[in-house]
Design an enzyme around this catalytic site. Structure first.
Site, PDB file in Angstrom:
ATOM      1  N   TYR A   1       0.843  -1.193   0.000  1.00  0.00           N
ATOM      2  CA  TYR A   1       0.000   0.000   0.000  1.00  0.00           C
ATOM      3  C   TYR A   1       0.880   1.245   0.000  1.00  0.00           C
ATOM      4  O   TYR A   1       1.758   1.399   0.843  1.00  0.00           O
ATOM      5  CB  TYR A   1      -0.892  -0.026   1.243  1.00  0.00           C
ATOM      6  N   CYS A   2       0.658   2.139  -0.975  1.00  0.00           N
ATOM      7  CA  CYS A   2       1.365   3.425  -1.045  1.00  0.00           C
ATOM      8  C   CYS A   2       2.882   3.189  -1.096  1.00  0.00           C
ATOM      9  O   CYS A   2       3.364   2.427  -1.911  1.00  0.00           O
ATOM     10  CB  CYS A   2       0.944   4.318   0.109  1.00  0.00           C
ATOM     11  N   VAL A   3       3.648   3.833  -0.210  1.00  0.00           N
ATOM     12  CA  VAL A   3       5.098   3.658  -0.230  1.00  0.00           C
ATOM     13  C   VAL A   3       5.483   2.234   0.158  1.00  0.00           C
ATOM     14  O   VAL A   3       6.563   1.762  -0.206  1.00  0.00           O
ATOM     15  CB  VAL A   3       5.776   4.706   0.685  1.00  0.00           C
TER      16      VAL A   3
ATOM     17  N   LEU B   1      -1.544  -1.181  -4.116  1.00  0.00           N
ATOM     18  CA  LEU B   1      -2.628  -0.256  -3.791  1.00  0.00           C
ATOM     19  C   LEU B   1      -2.084   1.169  -3.806  1.00  0.00           C
ATOM     20  O   LEU B   1      -1.200   1.499  -3.025  1.00  0.00           O
ATOM     21  CB  LEU B   1      -3.217  -0.583  -2.413  1.00  0.00           C
TER      22      LEU B   1
END
Length: 575
Positions: free
Chosen positions: A310-312, A339
């Protein structure tokens, strides 16, 4: 009000007088002046351009003056300028019905729109222009008449009706929020007293089965008699806490996945102190992602797993997979889900405003002193991306109306920030945002050159249409760099609400279409919209990768004994 205001001022000055806080206001203002000055220089360099710019603004004022006079005399007139449909600052009826407030509103909108147009039409260096657009929006948001008692009809009515008691309550909350921020204003966005991690947030049953100095690994207890044979390991971002994926029972992605027969593991990153200042990306990859993979496979008794980033956390996951490919090692990853993940930062949005050589070097000097980047700095940056949603409404509601905000779980999580190790954050800013080396194929990590084309496995990538942190165009561009672009899904709403969207709520929508190729706009034009959440679509996709089922796995019954109950102790450490 004066007494409470004095307390707020004392809370602000005290840590500055004793040296605990060293303000960078002068440097920040200098950068704003320099950036906006570049725009002014462009327009002032040519007298004809200057005259045209002045004429546009003055012409708007004259038209407004004429309209205001007609309205004051009782005639009906069409507004010279109107706020955007989603602009809630001017929702009070008096902003339109009262000639005085209507004129103030329109004068403000005319000026703000003119300033933004001046930046838009200025022919200056692209990064400087991007910064100028951002700064002008921040200034325009700050000086809105909705932010001041005497120019906001609702605030004026409230103040007169309560004899100023709203301002007394507001000053009291202001003092409390400055004290809570250790001398900096930490705007309360929710009623924090209503939430406790492990009590009414992050309550999906599970156990911590492994920990080291960087992370705890949680294995969640099964809710079905049998589970899919291949477990899921979630790598969340370390710039926030993992429980955004496990909020209340109704909103928890983790609980939903477990209830649908998945064995779920999640990494809970440490909230680091100065002692971890030298921990970099390599450490987070090896002691975080790779260790989590190894422990999860052994705990589940499998050779493969489904990875979710998710994200970073997804950026780190992509780097890890590319590093494993470069090292010639078996990833043991059956599929990967990204994501809102960026691997190409060309279109990384307004966060790039904070990233240039001068600003990164300044941040590195600050982190060198403390060893970490304080969580509130990152939280402030994210809030500034949507200041008219995440800053000014709360300033008005809390400190001018004197009303405490409503309980809201996502905003509680948003305020529960974490620190970042200096080495890790510096590597990320320089190699991703500043130089974009991962996308260019020139990034070295742990002695290996990373090539995203070598990530060749089933991929499921989710972008969100209104994302201000990982813009959909940026995610879409990055997916095309992978060896297998896989299945691209565009979800409605933003970075958080678009991901945390339980099917039972029936909110938003998502789009599916062909492979991620070309431009996002063209892909959307040929995509099919589906109402509701993308979660069931993802689950179907996961089952297509491997539909075999095995008896449910109980945390702690494998080679790793239980350390403590979920959500663990790392996530409860406050910044």
């Amino acid at each position: 009000m004066m007494e409470e205001g004095g307390r707020a001022m004392a809370a602000y000055l005290r840590p500055r007088e004793d040296g605990r806080i060293k303000d960078d206001v002068a440097e920040d203002l200098a950068d704003v002046a320099k950036t906006v000055g570049s725009v002014a220089e462009y327009w002032l360099a040519d007298p004809q351009r200057t005259l045209e710019a002045q004429s546009r603004l003055i012409g708007g004022y004259l038209e407004l003056w004429s309209s205001a006079l007609k309205k004051a005399s009782g005639k009906k007139t069409r507004p010279v300028v109107e706020p955007a449909t989603r602009d809630s600052r001017f929702a009070d009826p008096e902003w339109s019905s009262n000639p005085f407030f209507d004129a103030i509103k329109q004068a403000y909108l005319l000026t703000a729109n003119w300033a933004e147009e001046m930046v838009e039409k200025a022919e200056i260096e692209p990064h400087t222009k991007h910064k100028a657009e951002f700064y002008v929006r921040q200034i325009a948001g700050a000086v809105s008449p909705s932010n001041f008692v005497l120019t906001n009809p609702e605030l004026l009515r409230t103040t007169l009706a309560t004899n100023g008691d709203n301002l007394v309550r507001g000053m009291k909350m202001l003092a409390e929020d400055i004290e809570a921020g250790g001398g900096d204003l930490k705007i309360r966005q929710t009623d924090s007293s209503k939430f406790r991690v492990g009590e009414n947030l992050a309550v999906t049953p599970g156990k911590v089965i492994f920990q080291n100095e960087l992370m705890q690994l949680i294995q969640y207890a099964p809710q079905t008699e049998s589970v899919l044979a291949t477990p899921v390991v979630i790598i969340p971002p370390w710039i926030n806490k993992f429980y955004v994926l496990d909020l209340t029972a109704e909103k928890s992605f983790i609980r939903w996945a477990v209830a649908n027969g998945l064995t779920v593991f999640v990494v809970s990153w440490v909230n680091p102190g100065p002692e971890l200042a030298r921990k970099g990306f390599e450490d987070y990859m090896k002691d975080g992602v790779l260790t989590a993979f190894d422990v999860a496979r052994k705990a589940a008794g499998t050779r493969h797993l489904h990875a979710v980033g998710y994200c970073v956390g997804g950026t780190m996951l992509a780097m890890t997979l590319a590093w494993l490919a470069a090292a010639g090692k078996d990833a043991g990853v059956a599929s990967t889900t990204f994501l809102t993940t960026q691997v190409d930062f060309t279109y990384a949005g307004d966060l790039k405003v904070f990233i240039d050589e001068e600003q990164v070097a300044h941040l590195e000097r600050k982190m060198l002193e403390s060893g970490v980047m304080e969580g509130r700095q990152m939280a402030n940056a994210f809030n500034m991306l949507r200041a008219n949603d995440l800053i000014w409404p709360y300033v008005v509601n809390n400190y001018l109306k004197g009303q405490a905000p409503f309980p809201f779980d996502i905003l509680y999580w948003n305020a529960d920030s974490t620190r970042l190790p200096a080495a890790n954050h510096s590597f990320y800013l320089r190699n991703c945002y500043l130089d974009n080396r991962l996308a260019q194929g020139s990034l070295m990590l742990a002695g290996k050159l990373l090539d995203l084309k070598r990530i060749d496995m089933p991929i499921y990538s989710v972008a969100t249409r209104e994302d201000h942190i990982a813009p959909a165009a940026s995610v879409f561009l990055g997916v095309q760099l992978l060896g297998n672009p896989g299945r691209f899904v565009l979800a409605g709403s933003g970075h958080i609400a678009g991901v945390i969207n339980p099917p039972a709520r029936g909110k938003y929508q998502y789009w599916t279409g062909g492979p991620a190729e070309g431009k996002l706009e063209d892909w959307i034009a040929g995509a099919q919209m589906h109402p509701g959440s993308w979660w069931p679509d993802w689950l179907d996709w996961i089952e297509q990768q491997d539909g075999r089922r095995v008896p449910a796995r109980i945390p702690g019954e494998g080679p790793y004994p239980v350390i403590e109950d979920a959500p663990g102790s790392y996530v409860k450490v406050k910044a």
